[in-house]
Structure formats: structure tokens, C-alpha cells
Design a protein around this motif. Structure first.
Motif, PDB file in Angstrom:
ATOM      1  N   GLY A 141       5.020   4.117  14.138  1.00  0.00           N
ATOM      2  CA  GLY A 141       3.745   4.374  13.465  1.00  0.00           C
ATOM      3  C   GLY A 141       3.890   4.764  12.014  1.00  0.00           C
ATOM      4  O   GLY A 141       2.973   5.361  11.435  1.00  0.00           O
ATOM      5  N   ILE A 142       5.034   4.435  11.398  1.00  0.00           N
ATOM      6  CA  ILE A 142       5.307   4.806  10.006  1.00  0.00           C
ATOM      7  C   ILE A 142       5.298   3.540   9.157  1.00  0.00           C
ATOM      8  O   ILE A 142       6.124   2.647   9.358  1.00  0.00           O
ATOM      9  CB  ILE A 142       6.687   5.501   9.888  1.00  0.00           C
ATOM     10  CG1 ILE A 142       6.730   6.756  10.771  1.00  0.00           C
ATOM     11  CG2 ILE A 142       6.990   5.844   8.428  1.00  0.00           C
ATOM     12  CD1 ILE A 142       8.120   7.311  10.973  1.00  0.00           C
ATOM     13  N   ASN A 143       4.348   3.439   8.231  1.00  0.00           N
ATOM     14  CA  ASN A 143       4.319   2.255   7.380  1.00  0.00           C
ATOM     15  C   ASN A 143       5.428   2.333   6.337  1.00  0.00           C
ATOM     16  O   ASN A 143       5.828   3.409   5.897  1.00  0.00           O
ATOM     17  CB  ASN A 143       2.961   2.089   6.690  1.00  0.00           C
ATOM     18  CG  ASN A 143       2.666   3.192   5.704  1.00  0.00           C
ATOM     19  OD1 ASN A 143       2.395   4.309   6.102  1.00  0.00           O
ATOM     20  ND2 ASN A 143       2.722   2.887   4.417  1.00  0.00           N
ATOM     21  N   ASP A 164      14.323  -5.622   6.820  1.00  0.00           N
ATOM     22  CA  ASP A 164      13.276  -5.979   7.786  1.00  0.00           C
ATOM     23  C   ASP A 164      13.426  -5.203   9.083  1.00  0.00           C
ATOM     24  O   ASP A 164      12.425  -4.762   9.672  1.00  0.00           O
ATOM     25  CB  ASP A 164      13.312  -7.486   8.070  1.00  0.00           C
ATOM     26  CG  ASP A 164      12.792  -8.316   6.905  1.00  0.00           C
ATOM     27  OD1 ASP A 164      12.131  -7.753   6.014  1.00  0.00           O
ATOM     28  OD2 ASP A 164      13.054  -9.540   6.888  1.00  0.00           O
ATOM     29  N   SER A 165      14.663  -5.016   9.534  1.00  0.00           N
ATOM     30  CA  SER A 165      14.890  -4.266  10.778  1.00  0.00           C
ATOM     31  C   SER A 165      14.488  -2.810  10.629  1.00  0.00           C
ATOM     32  O   SER A 165      13.918  -2.205  11.557  1.00  0.00           O
ATOM     33  CB  SER A 165      16.366  -4.362  11.183  1.00  0.00           C
ATOM     34  OG  SER A 165      16.724  -5.699  11.472  1.00  0.00           O
ATOM     35  N   ILE A 166      14.771  -2.230   9.467  1.00  0.00           N
ATOM     36  CA  ILE A 166      14.390  -0.838   9.218  1.00  0.00           C
ATOM     37  C   ILE A 166      12.874  -0.701   9.203  1.00  0.00           C
ATOM     38  O   ILE A 166      12.302   0.201   9.835  1.00  0.00           O
ATOM     39  CB  ILE A 166      14.998  -0.347   7.889  1.00  0.00           C
ATOM     40  CG1 ILE A 166      16.515  -0.218   8.020  1.00  0.00           C
ATOM     41  CG2 ILE A 166      14.378   0.984   7.459  1.00  0.00           C
ATOM     42  CD1 ILE A 166      17.237   0.006   6.712  1.00  0.00           C
ATOM     43  N   ILE A 167      12.201  -1.604   8.502  1.00  0.00           N
ATOM     44  CA  ILE A 167      10.742  -1.549   8.423  1.00  0.00           C
ATOM     45  C   ILE A 167      10.118  -1.733   9.803  1.00  0.00           C
ATOM     46  O   ILE A 167       9.160  -1.032  10.170  1.00  0.00           O
ATOM     47  CB  ILE A 167      10.226  -2.597   7.421  1.00  0.00           C
ATOM     48  CG1 ILE A 167      10.597  -2.164   5.997  1.00  0.00           C
ATOM     49  CG2 ILE A 167       8.718  -2.782   7.545  1.00  0.00           C
ATOM     50  CD1 ILE A 167      10.322  -3.207   4.938  1.00  0.00           C
ATOM     51  N   SER A 168      10.664  -2.645  10.611  1.00  0.00           N
ATOM     52  CA  SER A 168      10.145  -2.866  11.969  1.00  0.00           C
ATOM     53  C   SER A 168      10.334  -1.635  12.836  1.00  0.00           C
ATOM     54  O   SER A 168       9.433  -1.238  13.586  1.00  0.00           O
ATOM     55  CB  SER A 168      10.840  -4.074  12.611  1.00  0.00           C
ATOM     56  OG  SER A 168      10.544  -5.266  11.914  1.00  0.00           O
TER      57      SER A 168
END
Length: 330
Positions: free
Chosen positions: A291-293, A281-285
Motif C-alpha cells: 500500500g506504499i506508492n 520495478d520489483s521494488i516499486i511492485s
């Protein structure tokens, strides 16, 4: 007879990996399946190097050469810094072609802060299109080095951007007139513009700051082959979920039009990350703040024979592509 594209894994084991010259005393990451770069110990820092040719595209070939090689270096957590390039031109090429390629190389390298430090340029008999082959060098502190074989059982598999990204842009450029008749000019221009997302340097360096176990740039053979390559390198299996794999509508329409599998379509621009589940979750956030999905598409498994995709609730083996879908249309 060898198929177009990457040499099959069994042939690499049989012919390539047992003919690699003298042992490298300071080599940290040796040539192996799924390992797209090498890491060489320089004390407190590590030199990361990768090489790749551009053979499947003529448009923006210099742009591709810089970014494809920079991506492989970045997957080791290293910032790309120095580039060597060999340019092979067909007979009867004129100055304009060389100017175009050099302009693309110069602009792309400048944007990444990369210096072009050497190479070779020639007109080569027997070619029907230019080929550009590059070697990218980068540097990373030893404690931040990531290798392709570092995935662990239970790691989350994170995919940035979209599957088939590069292939979509290449096909839209190479077969633009045909696609315009089917989908219109605006659709084709949007598909072509996806090439601007091909770099994963920011993706990789951002994720590495949070903490990852391995990263991989799924090129030939797309996401499907990338999963196998990453699992090969770590001697693991995987389970992924079809509905979680992000694919753009442009990719889906082009693949349906040409009867292609989007999961086996060259996917530079997407980055595959293996990370502890508690960090996902931290990496995705962190990526989304840039601006990278990004999405968690599955997990690595201890059983290296278990390589499956769950589709509509049913689990089935995810086959390794024999070659990239791009070769069917360009």
C-alpha cells in the motif's frame, strides 16, 4: 551568522567532522555529509544508531521524536528496537504537558515494537517550547546492512509517498485556523492527517528485501536537500525530472498560499532509494503490495558536479536549499 535548521555542509566540514574524538575501531559508517546514522560491528550483526531532536513542532512532538529517529535507523536496513529520549520543557510547564508527551512516546514506540530504555527529563530555562531529542538503536544482520553512501552511478532514484509530506502536516496543524479560512475545515483535517504516514520503516525494510544500494530519509530541506545529501555521501551527481516527483494537492495548495517551495519542505515519510535500474520495478511492485506508492524520479550520475532537474524539457541546476521552508511559517 548561521541560518535556522541544519548547519550548512561547509561548516560541518570546517567545524564538526574534524572534532569527533577517538577513532572507532568497529565503526562501519562514520559521520559524514548525508549520513544520518552510524553502524557498529558486533560480529554477525550490526548495531545501527541515530539521533535527532524535534524543534520545529509542538503538536505531537513525542510522536515525531520516535518516528523521525526510527526512520533514520531503518534507512540502514535495520529494525528499530531501543529508544533513549531527552525531554526539555519550558519554565512554568505543568504535569499535563509531560503526560501528553510521554503518552505520545509510549504509543508510537509500542506500535513500532520499540522499547524506551532510558533518557532524561527536565525543565530548562530560556525555552519557549518543549524540545524532545531522541536516540534510536536498531539491529540488522551484517549481510543486509545498507549505508547512506552506497549509491552507484546509473542507480535509479526511487521516492516513496510524496514530497513535503511532514511539512504539510505540521503547517496544517500550526496554522490551521488561517488555512481553514482559505480552504475549509475538511481540507485542513486531511492535510493534518498526512502525519500518520510519517514512518518509512516498512518502506525501507520492504525495499531492502529486494536489494538496494542506499536509502535516505529526506528531512530538513526536503527532497531537494535529500538528493544533495545522498549525492554528497556517495560523491555522485544526479538528474531528476520535475514531473515525476509526486506531490499531493494539499502540499501544493499550502505551498502556493505561503509562497513555499514544496521540494525544500521537510519530507519525513518519503523515502529516497538508490537501486540498480533492473531492480526498480520489483521494488516499486513490492512497495505497492504494502500500500506504499513509489516512483522512479531520476538517476545518479558519475559526475558529482552535475546535479540537475529537468523541468518542461529544460535541464537546470537543482540548488541546495539554505534552510527548510517550514521555518518561514512556524
Amino acid at each position: 551568522m548561521l541560518p535556522p535548521g541544519k548547519i550548512p555542509p561547509e561548516k560541518l566540514r570546517e567545524i564538526v567532522f574534524n572534532r569527533l574524538g577517538a577513532p572507532g575501531e568497529r565503526v562501519i559508517a562514520k559521520s559524514d555529509l548525508g549520513v544520518d546514522a552510524t553502524a557498529i560491528d558486533f560480529g554477525s550483526s550490526v548495531l545501527v544508531a541515530s539521533t535527532d531532536p524535534i524543534t520545529g513542532a509542538e503538536e505531537k512532538i513525542g510522536f515525531y521524536a520516535v518516528h523521525i529517529n526510527a526512520n533514520d535507523v531503518a534507512t540502514f536496513g535495520a529494525k528499530p528496537k531501543w529508544f533513549l529520549v531527552s525531554i526539555l520543557l519550558p519554565e512554568n510547564s505543568d504535569d499535563a504537558l509531560l503526560v501528553k508527551i510521554m503518552d505520545e512516546l509510549h504509543e508510537s514506540a509500542s506500535k513500532l515494537g520499540v522499547a524506551i530504555v532510558g533518557g532524561h527529563t527536565e525543565v530548562t530555562p530560556g525555552l519557549d517550547r518543549p524540545i524532545v531529542a531522541g536516540t534510536m538503536l536498531g539491529e540488522v544482520p551484517k549481510e543486509k546492512l545498507v549505508t547512506s553512501n552506497g549509491a552507484k552511478p546509473g542507480d535509479a532514484i526511487i521516492l516513496t509517498k510524496w514530497a513535503g509530506l511532514e511539512g504539510t502536516a505540521i503547517i496544517a496543524s500550526e496554522r490551521g485556523k488561517e488555512l481553514e479560512k482559505a480552504f475549509g475545515k475538511e481540507f485542513v483535517e486531511k492535510a493534518q492527517s498526512l502525519i500518520e504516514m510519517i514512518s518509512v520503516v516498512e518502506d525501507a525494510l520492504t525495499a531492502n528485501e529486494i536489494g538496494v544500494n542506499a536509502m535516505h530519509d529526506p528531512t530538513e530541506g526536503g527532497v531537494a536537500n535529500g538528493l544533495h545529501e545522498m549525492a554528497d555521501a556517495a560523491k555522485l551527481g544526479f538528474r531528476v525530472y520535475a514531473e515525476r516527483i509526486p506531490i499531493r494537492k494539499e502540499t501544493l495548495k499550502i505551498c502556493e498560499f505561503y509562497d513555499l517551495n514544496p521540494l525544500a519542505l521537510i519530507s519525513s515519510g518519503a523515502l529516497m532509494i538508490a537501486a540498480p535500474k533492473e531492480k526498480a520495478d520489483s521494488i516499486i511492485s513490492a512497495l505497492k503490495r504494502k500500500g506504499i506508492n513509489a516512483s522512479v524520479i531520476g538517476e545518479f550520475l558519475e559526475d558529482k558536479e552535475s546535479r540537475v532537474m529537468v523541468d518542461n524539457g529544460k535541464e537546470k541546476p537543482l540548488e541546495r536549499p539554505e534552510s527548510d521552508e517550514l521555518w518561514k511559517v512556524v
